[in-house]
Write a protein that holds these residues in place. Structure first.
Motif, PDB file in Angstrom:
ATOM      1  N   LEU A 102       0.873  -1.349  -0.120  1.00  0.00           N
ATOM      2  CA  LEU A 102       0.102  -0.638   0.050  1.00  0.00           C
ATOM      3  C   LEU A 102       0.737   1.275   0.012  1.00  0.00           C
ATOM      4  CD1 LEU A 102      -2.626  -0.995   2.715  1.00  0.00           C
ATOM      5  CD2 LEU A 102      -2.471  -0.343  -0.019  1.00  0.00           C
ATOM      6  N   ALA A 103       1.753   1.154   1.018  1.00  0.00           N
ATOM      7  CA  ALA A 103       3.298   2.400   0.807  1.00  0.00           C
ATOM      8  C   ALA A 103       3.337   2.462  -0.864  1.00  0.00           C
ATOM      9  CB  ALA A 103       3.659   2.204   1.507  1.00  0.00           C
ATOM     10  N   ALA A 104       3.392   1.544  -1.438  1.00  0.00           N
ATOM     11  CA  ALA A 104       4.142   2.219  -2.838  1.00  0.00           C
ATOM     12  C   ALA A 104       3.211   2.117  -3.964  1.00  0.00           C
ATOM     13  CB  ALA A 104       5.282   0.253  -3.017  1.00  0.00           C
ATOM     14  N   GLY A 105       1.460   2.162  -3.288  1.00  0.00           N
ATOM     15  CA  GLY A 105       0.728   2.301  -4.796  1.00  0.00           C
ATOM     16  C   GLY A 105      -0.132   3.300  -3.854  1.00  0.00           C
ATOM     17  N   PRO A 106      -0.991   2.876  -3.520  1.00  0.00           N
ATOM     18  CA  PRO A 106      -2.635   3.895  -3.082  1.00  0.00           C
ATOM     19  C   PRO A 106      -1.193   5.237  -2.244  1.00  0.00           C
ATOM     20  CG  PRO A 106      -3.166   2.590  -2.872  1.00  0.00           C
ATOM     21  CD  PRO A 106      -1.317   1.522  -2.664  1.00  0.00           C
ATOM     22  N   ALA A 113       1.682  12.330  -4.184  1.00  0.00           N
ATOM     23  CA  ALA A 113       1.631  12.077  -4.817  1.00  0.00           C
ATOM     24  C   ALA A 113       0.525  14.049  -4.721  1.00  0.00           C
ATOM     25  CB  ALA A 113       0.595  11.961  -6.440  1.00  0.00           C
ATOM     26  N   ALA A 114      -0.688  14.034  -4.385  1.00  0.00           N
ATOM     27  CA  ALA A 114      -0.978  15.450  -3.844  1.00  0.00           C
ATOM     28  C   ALA A 114      -0.414  16.148  -3.339  1.00  0.00           C
ATOM     29  CB  ALA A 114      -2.068  15.307  -3.106  1.00  0.00           C
ATOM     30  N   ARG A 115       1.077  15.870  -2.489  1.00  0.00           N
ATOM     31  CA  ARG A 115       1.714  16.789  -2.076  1.00  0.00           C
ATOM     32  C   ARG A 115       2.958  17.574  -3.118  1.00  0.00           C
ATOM     33  NH1 ARG A 115       6.859  15.337   0.386  1.00  0.00           N
ATOM     34  NH2 ARG A 115       7.173  17.386   2.262  1.00  0.00           N
ATOM     35  N   VAL A 116       3.133  16.225  -4.075  1.00  0.00           N
ATOM     36  CA  VAL A 116       4.359  16.748  -5.181  1.00  0.00           C
ATOM     37  C   VAL A 116       3.728  17.898  -5.804  1.00  0.00           C
ATOM     38  CG1 VAL A 116       5.237  16.236  -7.203  1.00  0.00           C
ATOM     39  CG2 VAL A 116       5.606  15.063  -4.827  1.00  0.00           C
ATOM     40  N   ALA A 129      -5.249  12.546  -6.606  1.00  0.00           N
ATOM     41  CA  ALA A 129      -4.367  12.002  -6.098  1.00  0.00           C
ATOM     42  C   ALA A 129      -5.265  12.008  -4.447  1.00  0.00           C
ATOM     43  CB  ALA A 129      -3.010  12.668  -6.418  1.00  0.00           C
ATOM     44  N   ILE A 130      -5.854  13.222  -4.156  1.00  0.00           N
ATOM     45  CA  ILE A 130      -6.823  13.942  -3.778  1.00  0.00           C
ATOM     46  C   ILE A 130      -7.832  12.199  -2.862  1.00  0.00           C
ATOM     47  CG2 ILE A 130      -8.441  14.589  -2.676  1.00  0.00           C
ATOM     48  CD1 ILE A 130      -6.433  17.263  -3.732  1.00  0.00           C
TER      49      ILE A 130
END
Length: 207
Positions: A102-106, A113-116, A129-130
């Motif tokens: 899950l850490a590598a996926g969602p 991704a939203a943070r980036v 992403a959100i």
């Protein structure tokens, strides 16, 4: 004695922080070597010799060089704290592995991704992403309503792998207010001996 462990990292990376956090939780001394991502230092030949994918973090432990944050966590646990953060029974090990997946996926394609998008002001709609972040947080909220940590009564690599990007989710415009169990879990991680915080950036919503 000079530490044998060297961590090549960038302070804004949650992938790097999960390794820093685990090194600190284990009480292992290490040298932290900042990699200037803006200057493309991770694409220079010297760095690519350590990780041909050109990604941080990279850990060097004597003659051992490892990339990928989750792989580094598994190595550190097996090398320096065997059985303490990754159960050795088949069911327990599988439950932790589920969270690493899950850490590598969602997690990576959700709150990270939203943070980036916000951090680098990318011309990308963060809506998907959100939505992924909120789906993951809803799942975590349900799980953490039953147990204090992601895989039962004590912290494991599952918790270490998820902490940074969940804690900094508001920087990607993902509010943690609807998730009291998740916020209580963050507080439990932050109360662990050896905890070190991740750099907090002045963007996003208030946590």
């Amino acid at each position: 004695m000079k530490p044998t462990l060297q961590l090549y990292r960038n302070a804004v990376s949650g992938h790097c922080h999960r390794v820093e956090l685990f090194l600190s939780l284990l009480g292992l001394p290490f040298d932290s070597i900042d990699v200037d991502l803006a200057a493309k230092a991770h694409k220079l030949p010297a760095f690519l010799a350590m990780n041909p994918l050109g990604q941080v973090p990279v850990l060097r432990d004597g003659d051992v060089t490892l990339a990928d944050s989750n792989a580094i966590l598994v190595y550190l646990e097996a090398q320096y704290a065997p059985g303490q953060w990754l159960p050795r029974d088949p069911v327990g090990a599988a439950r932790v592995q589920r969270w690493l997946s899950l850490a590598a996926g969602p997690l990576a394609f959700g709150p990270a991704a939203a943070r980036v998008v916000q951090l680098f002001k990318l011309p990308t709609d963060p809506k998907d992403a959100i939505a992924r972040a909120e789906g993951l947080l809803q799942f975590m909220e349900a799980e953490l309503g039953r147990t204090p940590f992601l895989v039962g009564e004590r912290a494991t690599l599952a918790d270490v792998a998820h902490y940074a990007y969940v804690a900094r989710a508001p920087e990607g415009l993902v509010s943690l207010q609807p998730y009291p169990a998740v916020r209580a879990w963050l507080a439990r991680i932050e109360a662990l001996p050896g905890f070190v915080p991740m750099l907090k950036l002045p963007i996003g919503l208030a946590a």
